[in-house]
Design a protein around this motif. Structure first.
Motif, PDB file in Angstrom:
ATOM      1  N   GLY A  35       0.856  -1.186   0.000  1.00 44.73           N
ATOM      2  CA  GLY A  35       0.000   0.000   0.000  1.00 44.73           C
ATOM      3  C   GLY A  35       0.888   1.229   0.000  1.00 44.73           C
ATOM      4  O   GLY A  35       1.622   1.468   0.959  1.00 44.73           O
ATOM      5  N   VAL A  36       0.841   1.993  -1.093  1.00 44.47           N
ATOM      6  CA  VAL A  36       1.818   3.088  -1.200  1.00 44.47           C
ATOM      7  C   VAL A  36       1.164   4.472  -1.145  1.00 44.47           C
ATOM      8  O   VAL A  36       1.641   5.416  -1.748  1.00 44.47           O
ATOM      9  N   CYS A  54       3.991  -3.142  -3.141  1.00 45.67           N
ATOM     10  CA  CYS A  54       2.778  -3.845  -3.532  1.00 45.67           C
ATOM     11  C   CYS A  54       1.632  -2.848  -3.514  1.00 45.67           C
ATOM     12  O   CYS A  54       1.368  -2.222  -2.478  1.00 45.67           O
ATOM     13  N   ASP A  84      -2.810  -0.230  -7.391  1.00 44.81           N
ATOM     14  CA  ASP A  84      -2.633   0.889  -8.318  1.00 44.81           C
ATOM     15  C   ASP A  84      -1.169   0.862  -8.789  1.00 44.81           C
ATOM     16  O   ASP A  84      -0.271   1.405  -8.140  1.00 44.81           O
ATOM     17  N   ASP A 139      -0.975  -7.407  -5.733  1.00 46.66           N
ATOM     18  CA  ASP A 139      -1.908  -7.937  -4.738  1.00 46.66           C
ATOM     19  C   ASP A 139      -1.153  -8.311  -3.471  1.00 46.66           C
ATOM     20  O   ASP A 139      -0.107  -8.979  -3.548  1.00 46.66           O
ATOM     21  N   TYR A 140      -1.683  -7.908  -2.331  1.00 48.85           N
ATOM     22  CA  TYR A 140      -0.962  -8.195  -1.083  1.00 48.85           C
ATOM     23  C   TYR A 140      -0.893  -9.688  -0.787  1.00 48.85           C
ATOM     24  O   TYR A 140      -0.109 -10.114   0.063  1.00 48.85           O
ATOM     25  N   LYS A 144      -2.244   2.142  11.646  1.00 49.39           N
ATOM     26  CA  LYS A 144      -3.426   2.138  12.506  1.00 49.39           C
ATOM     27  C   LYS A 144      -4.697   2.142  11.665  1.00 49.39           C
ATOM     28  O   LYS A 144      -4.634   2.637  10.541  1.00 49.39           O
ATOM     29  N   VAL A 158       2.004   1.077  14.131  1.00 38.48           N
ATOM     30  CA  VAL A 158       2.572   2.416  13.905  1.00 38.48           C
ATOM     31  C   VAL A 158       1.839   3.430  14.772  1.00 38.48           C
ATOM     32  O   VAL A 158       0.621   3.540  14.723  1.00 38.48           O
ATOM     33  N   TRP A 215     -12.808   3.396   0.229  1.00 37.82           N
ATOM     34  CA  TRP A 215     -12.850   2.737   1.535  1.00 37.82           C
ATOM     35  C   TRP A 215     -13.123   3.709   2.673  1.00 37.82           C
ATOM     36  O   TRP A 215     -13.539   3.313   3.751  1.00 37.82           O
ATOM     37  N   ARG A 216     -12.928   5.006   2.410  1.00 46.37           N
ATOM     38  CA  ARG A 216     -13.125   5.989   3.490  1.00 46.37           C
ATOM     39  C   ARG A 216     -14.612   6.297   3.686  1.00 46.37           C
ATOM     40  O   ARG A 216     -15.386   6.278   2.728  1.00 46.37           O
ATOM     41  N   TYR A 236       8.224   8.745  11.893  1.00 49.62           N
ATOM     42  CA  TYR A 236       8.493   7.404  11.366  1.00 49.62           C
ATOM     43  C   TYR A 236       9.982   7.063  11.452  1.00 49.62           C
ATOM     44  O   TYR A 236      10.347   5.913  11.709  1.00 49.62           O
TER      45      TYR A 236
HETATM   46  N1  LIG Z   1      -0.061   7.072  10.820  1.00 50.96           N
HETATM   47  C1  LIG Z   1      -0.614   8.051  10.107  1.00 50.96           C
HETATM   48  O1  LIG Z   1      -0.419   9.239  10.392  1.00 50.96           O
HETATM   49  C2  LIG Z   1      -1.467   7.700   8.921  1.00 50.96           C
HETATM   50  C3  LIG Z   1      -1.728   8.667   7.943  1.00 50.96           C
HETATM   51  C4  LIG Z   1      -2.504   8.304   6.841  1.00 50.96           C
HETATM   52  C5  LIG Z   1      -3.022   7.028   6.748  1.00 50.96           C
HETATM   53  N2  LIG Z   1      -2.779   6.133   7.734  1.00 50.96           N
HETATM   54  C6  LIG Z   1      -3.327   4.762   7.663  1.00 50.96           C
HETATM   55  O2  LIG Z   1      -2.708   4.081   6.579  1.00 50.96           O
HETATM   56  C7  LIG Z   1      -3.630   3.206   5.938  1.00 50.96           C
HETATM   57  C8  LIG Z   1      -3.722   3.565   4.471  1.00 50.96           C
HETATM   58  O3  LIG Z   1      -4.226   4.873   4.355  1.00 50.96           O
HETATM   59  P1  LIG Z   1      -3.910   5.758   3.053  1.00 50.96           P
HETATM   60  O4  LIG Z   1      -4.411   7.123   3.357  1.00 50.96           O
HETATM   61  O5  LIG Z   1      -2.499   5.593   2.663  1.00 50.96           O
HETATM   62  O6  LIG Z   1      -4.871   5.063   1.978  1.00 50.96           O
HETATM   63  P2  LIG Z   1      -4.751   5.089   0.395  1.00 50.96           P
HETATM   64  O7  LIG Z   1      -6.054   4.655  -0.135  1.00 50.96           O
HETATM   65  O8  LIG Z   1      -4.185   6.406  -0.037  1.00 50.96           O
HETATM   66  O9  LIG Z   1      -3.628   3.992   0.094  1.00 50.96           O
HETATM   67  C9  LIG Z   1      -3.886   2.620   0.236  1.00 50.96           C
HETATM   68  C10 LIG Z   1      -3.305   1.905  -0.970  1.00 50.96           C
HETATM   69  O10 LIG Z   1      -3.609   0.510  -0.848  1.00 50.96           O
HETATM   70  C11 LIG Z   1      -3.847  -0.002  -2.144  1.00 50.96           C
HETATM   71  N3  LIG Z   1      -4.652  -1.229  -2.063  1.00 50.96           N
HETATM   72  C12 LIG Z   1      -5.944  -1.357  -1.713  1.00 50.96           C
HETATM   73  N4  LIG Z   1      -6.302  -2.647  -1.750  1.00 50.96           N
HETATM   74  C13 LIG Z   1      -5.210  -3.367  -2.135  1.00 50.96           C
HETATM   75  C14 LIG Z   1      -4.940  -4.751  -2.339  1.00 50.96           C
HETATM   76  N5  LIG Z   1      -5.904  -5.672  -2.186  1.00 50.96           N
HETATM   77  N6  LIG Z   1      -3.702  -5.125  -2.722  1.00 50.96           N
HETATM   78  C15 LIG Z   1      -2.746  -4.185  -2.921  1.00 50.96           C
HETATM   79  N7  LIG Z   1      -2.941  -2.854  -2.748  1.00 50.96           N
HETATM   80  C16 LIG Z   1      -4.157  -2.457  -2.346  1.00 50.96           C
HETATM   81  C17 LIG Z   1      -4.577   1.111  -2.857  1.00 50.96           C
HETATM   82  O11 LIG Z   1      -4.444   1.017  -4.269  1.00 50.96           O
HETATM   83  C18 LIG Z   1      -3.902   2.358  -2.297  1.00 50.96           C
HETATM   84  O12 LIG Z   1      -2.858   2.853  -3.133  1.00 50.96           O
HETATM   85  C19 LIG Z   1      -4.943   3.377   6.700  1.00 50.96           C
HETATM   86  O13 LIG Z   1      -5.076   2.368   7.655  1.00 50.96           O
HETATM   87  C20 LIG Z   1      -4.810   4.727   7.367  1.00 50.96           C
HETATM   88  O14 LIG Z   1      -5.576   4.824   8.560  1.00 50.96           O
HETATM   89  C21 LIG Z   1      -1.995   6.434   8.798  1.00 50.96           C
END
Ligand SMILES: NC(=O)c1ccc[n+]([C@@H]2O[C@H](COP(=O)([O-])OP(=O)(O)OC[C@H]3O[C@@H](n4cnc5c(N)ncnc54)[C@H](O)[C@@H]3O)[C@@H](O)[C@H]2O)c1
Length: 361
Positions: A11-12, A35, A38, A62-63, A103, A129, A173-174, A300
């Motif tokens: 997840g990037v 992974c 997208d 895919d994860y 989280k 985290v 998902w949000r 981090y």
């Molecule tokens: N610690 C922090 O400050 C902080 C900040 C932002 C987000 N987060 C957490 O990080 C997580 C992700 O949030 P985000 O904002 O980065 O979301 P996001 O949607 O921007 O990124 C998630 C990524 O996962 C990918 N994905 C989804 N399903 C997948 C699958 N089956 N296989 C592979 N890839 C897949 C998506 O394509 C997407 O690029 C959440 O749990 C969020 O709560 C934490």
């Protein structure tokens, strides 16, 4: 000396910020795999890593791809949407990998207990985290409390006043309970509530109210909570995604000092914090203690650096599974209190209605 550990970032989105920290720690970590469903997003990050003269990571979509738990990986860094955390973490553990997980760690206390059991059997470490624990301001506050200079805590007030508009919810998902696992309590205020427990200690009981007022979504975007802390002090938290300007703040009123965090919405743990003495005579004592806390890396970078060291020395990671569990126990209690209108006493046992999920009642 622990060797360079190979990381798969899964997840990037926020995983991109994790990658930046690993790049800073290139003598300790190498990102070998990205992974993401997208592919373009993963390609962009791979190109950025390569542009710094680091080996270009492989990419999978895919994860569940076998490469995620393949020989090129020591640590799986789970940055997927919340509803996938548990499955991705369990797969990584089953593959014998250490796990870093964003989280919220999982969807229930039952899932965390299962993760802990699996990790024990496979002798791997799972680190949730909570990078807001690593700011220099918070470390100073923690030192004043641990050294006894702050004295007893009277009351803490907490604000998570952020802004989220329609564009934020174009990511599917949000805003949905099944995939985000909650709203402002599970996704946003979770950090400052973790800071509260990190600084003031265990929570004995909570009351809470939640509502949806800012956007047409399923998950709550405004919340108010009252915490009865184990030390006898009170904490009051207000959280909204409908603030014009964005701030996060903790204001901890103690016997000898009032500690006020910085206001950066995503960095309230960092300097500058204000430490206001109750009596003018205490100013010098407070300053002497604060001078004992050296400024360090934050966020981090510090959490991951300490993780690397902990693996090498065979000790607990800087944020433990028990810390992640405590955060989810608090969430379970808050959601139950909001739903029932009743005060909820902690701990949450295996027979509690929320043990298998705060949403599934
Ligand atoms: N610690 C922090 O400050 C902080 C900040 C932002 C987000 N987060 C957490 O990080 C997580 C992700 O949030 P985000 O904002 O980065 O979301 P996001 O949607 O921007 O990124 C998630 C990524 O996962 C990918 N994905 C989804 N399903 C997948 C699958 N089956 N296989 C592979 N890839 C897949 C998506 O394509 C997407 O690029 C959440 O749990 C969020 O709560 C934490």
């Amino acid at each position: 000396m622990t060797p360079i550990l190979k990381v798969a970032i899964v997840g990037v989105g926020i995983g991109d910020s994790h990658a930046t920290a690993f790049e800073r720690l290139r003598d300790r970590f190498a990102v070998t795999l990205l992974c993401d469903a997208d592919q373009a997003r993963a390609e962009k990050l791979a190109a950025r890593i390569a542009a710094q003269g680091l080996p270009r990571p492989r990419i999978v979509a895919d994860y569940r791809d076998a490469a995620v738990t393949g020989p090129d990986v020591d640590i799986v860094d789970v940055c997927l949407p919340p509803w996938l955390h548990y499955d991705a973490t369990c797969r990584a553990i089953a593959g014998g990998k250490h796990v870093i997980c964003e989280k919220p760690l999982a969807a229930s206390l039952a899932e965390v207990d299962e993760i802990a059991q699996l990790a024990k059997v496979r002798s791997v470490t799972v680190m949730p985290v909570f990078q807001y624990r690593f700011g220099n301001g918070l470390v100073k506050a923690k030192h004043l409390m641990a050294s006894g200079v702050a004295g007893k805590v009277f009351l803490t007030s907490i604000e998570t006043h952020w802004s989220r508009k329609a564009d934020y919810y174009t990511v599917k998902w949000r805003g949905q309970k099944a995939t985000e696992l909650g709203g402002i309590l599970a996704s946003h205020a979770i950090h400052v509530h973790d800071m509260l427990t990190c600084l003031v200690g265990e929570v004995r009981a909570v009351n809470a109210m939640t509502t949806v007022r800012v956007n047409p979504i399923e998950t709550e975007d405004c919340a108010g909570a009252l915490f009865e802390m184990a030390d006898g002090s009170i904490a009051v938290s207000s959280a909204t995604l409908g603030s014009v300007d964005e701030i996060s703040r903790l204001r901890i009123c103690c016997e000898r000092v009032t500690m006020v965090s910085s206001l950066g919405p995503y960095t309230p743990d960092r300097d500058p914090w204000a430490f206001i003495p109750r009596m003018p005579d205490d100013k010098a004592v407070i300053e002497t203690e604060l001078a004992r806390v050296p400024a360090a890396e934050e966020g981090y970078v510090l959490q991951f650096a300490q993780f690397h060291a902990s693996l090498g020395e065979g000790r607990d990671p800087p944020v433990t599974l028990a810390d992640g569990r405590r955060s989810l126990e608090l969430l379970s209690a808050l959601y139950h209190a909001a739903r029932t209108g009743q005060k909820v006493i902690l701990p949450i046992g295996a027979d509690h209605p929320t043990y298998r999920g705060w949403l599934a009642q």
